[in-house]
Design an enzyme around this catalytic site. Structure first.
Site, mmCIF file in Angstrom:
data_model
loop_
_atom_site.group_PDB
_atom_site.id
_atom_site.type_symbol
_atom_site.label_atom_id
_atom_site.label_comp_id
_atom_site.label_asym_id
_atom_site.label_seq_id
_atom_site.Cartn_x
_atom_site.Cartn_y
_atom_site.Cartn_z
ATOM 1 N N SER A 1 5.011 7.037 2.069
ATOM 2 C CA SER A 1 5.498 5.750 2.564
ATOM 3 C C SER A 1 4.826 4.621 1.799
ATOM 4 O O SER A 1 3.623 4.675 1.540
ATOM 5 C CB SER A 1 5.191 5.585 4.061
ATOM 6 O OG SER A 1 5.707 6.660 4.829
ATOM 7 N N HIS B 1 0.934 5.307 1.132
ATOM 8 C CA HIS B 1 0.254 6.226 2.053
ATOM 9 C C HIS B 1 0.940 7.591 1.985
ATOM 10 O O HIS B 1 2.169 7.677 2.062
ATOM 11 C CB HIS B 1 0.321 5.689 3.483
ATOM 12 C CG HIS B 1 -0.471 6.499 4.452
ATOM 13 N ND1 HIS B 1 -1.848 6.492 4.484
ATOM 14 C CD2 HIS B 1 -0.081 7.367 5.420
ATOM 15 C CE1 HIS B 1 -2.272 7.311 5.431
ATOM 16 N NE2 HIS B 1 -1.217 7.864 6.010
ATOM 17 N N ASP C 1 -2.215 0.998 8.058
ATOM 18 C CA ASP C 1 -0.977 1.751 7.802
ATOM 19 C C ASP C 1 0.125 1.420 8.802
ATOM 20 O O ASP C 1 0.894 2.289 9.231
ATOM 21 C CB ASP C 1 -1.256 3.268 7.820
ATOM 22 C CG ASP C 1 -2.249 3.684 6.747
ATOM 23 O OD1 ASP C 1 -2.247 3.064 5.673
ATOM 24 O OD2 ASP C 1 -3.020 4.627 6.990
ATOM 25 N N ASN D 1 0.842 -1.199 0.000
ATOM 26 C CA ASN D 1 0.000 0.000 0.000
ATOM 27 C C ASN D 1 0.879 1.252 0.000
ATOM 28 O O ASN D 1 1.976 1.251 0.541
ATOM 29 C CB ASN D 1 -0.902 0.030 1.239
ATOM 30 C CG ASN D 1 -1.827 1.238 1.244
ATOM 31 O OD1 ASN D 1 -2.494 1.526 0.258
ATOM 32 N ND2 ASN D 1 -1.859 1.970 2.352
#
Length: 248
Positions: free
Chosen positions: A194, A167, A203, A165
């Site tokens: 990030s 972020h 996260d 992912n």
């Protein structure tokens, strides 16, 4: 014939990060993608990248250590081709679906509206497991995917498939939604981007790659946001290739 690395990208909205990943990775061999994204392989134990004060790369250079790779020479010799086999959206309204169509990538919609988290998680994990079993899906990349994945999703996903992912903050700062806005108005002199592994906690997975965007006096939120996006487009393909090359 070169073997393939198969990825699926999950989106919810505009799809600019998805489009960037496809343009920079799809239908390229691993060696070509590494070169095109400014990554060099070195026989040392360090991983470095170089930035200037605005977090734009001053040298188009990113070094990945051979010593940290899993049987790197054999893997690189095979030089697999990276293929995006599917774009998946949790809403039919996502503009990213049109971007995918323009790029010739098949898409699939699993509507999350009017579904509780457990039902959506099961439907999504079932679909992804089908891609894993029947089309050899290797990596799942979240790119502006706005649903929180729950424990039912992770309990059905094989550990061999890595989920990444992106972020828009310098984690662990500003987890969750509104990260760019919160970064812009906090007391730090930087925001950031990030890329991390996805786990049940939001996260909070191990960070693969991150960098800062230094704030500019009197800059608008709009300008700051654009600089965050530019760093996203740089880092996400590099972070993916780092995971592939090092097997992390």
């Amino acid at each position: 014939m070169n073997p393939s690395i198969h990825i699926a990208i999950l989106i919810s909205g505009n799809g600019s990060n998805m489009e960037n990943l496809i343009v920079k990775l799809h239908n390229k061999t691993l060696s070509q993608a590494l070169q095109d994204n400014g990554i060099k392989l070195a026989k040392n134990n360090t991983i470095t990248h170089h930035t200037d004060n605005s977090s734009i790369y001053s040298h188009n250079s990113f070094i990945i250590s051979h010593n940290n790779m899993n049987d790197s020479n054999t893997f690189l010799a095979k030089n697999p081709i990276i293929k995006c086999i599917k774009v998946i959206s949790n809403t039919a309204r996502a503009y990213g679906l049109q971007r995918a169509a323009n790029l010739g990538i098949e898409s699939h919609i699993i509507e999350s509206t009017n579904k509780n988290r457990e039902d959506f998680d099961r439907q999504l994990s079932d679909y992804l497991c089908n891609l894993i079993n029947n089309e050899g899906l290797n990596y799942i990349l979240l790119a502006g995917f706005m649903r929180i994945l729950g424990k039912n999703f992770f309990s059905h996903m094989p550990s061999s498939v890595k989920i990444l992912n992106i972020h828009p903050s310098f984690l662990p700062l500003h987890k969750g939604a509104n990260a760019i806005h919160e970064s812009f108005y906090d007391t730090n002199d930087y925001g950031g981007v990030s890329i991390h592994h996805v786990i049940k906690e939001v996260d909070s997975g191990n960070i693969i790659l991150q960098d800062k965007v230094l704030k500019i006096p009197n800059e608008s939120l709009e300008s700051f946001t654009q600089r965050i996006h530019q760093l996203e487009y740089k880092l996400y393909p590099q972070a993916f290739l780092k995971v592939v090359a090092q097997g992390i």
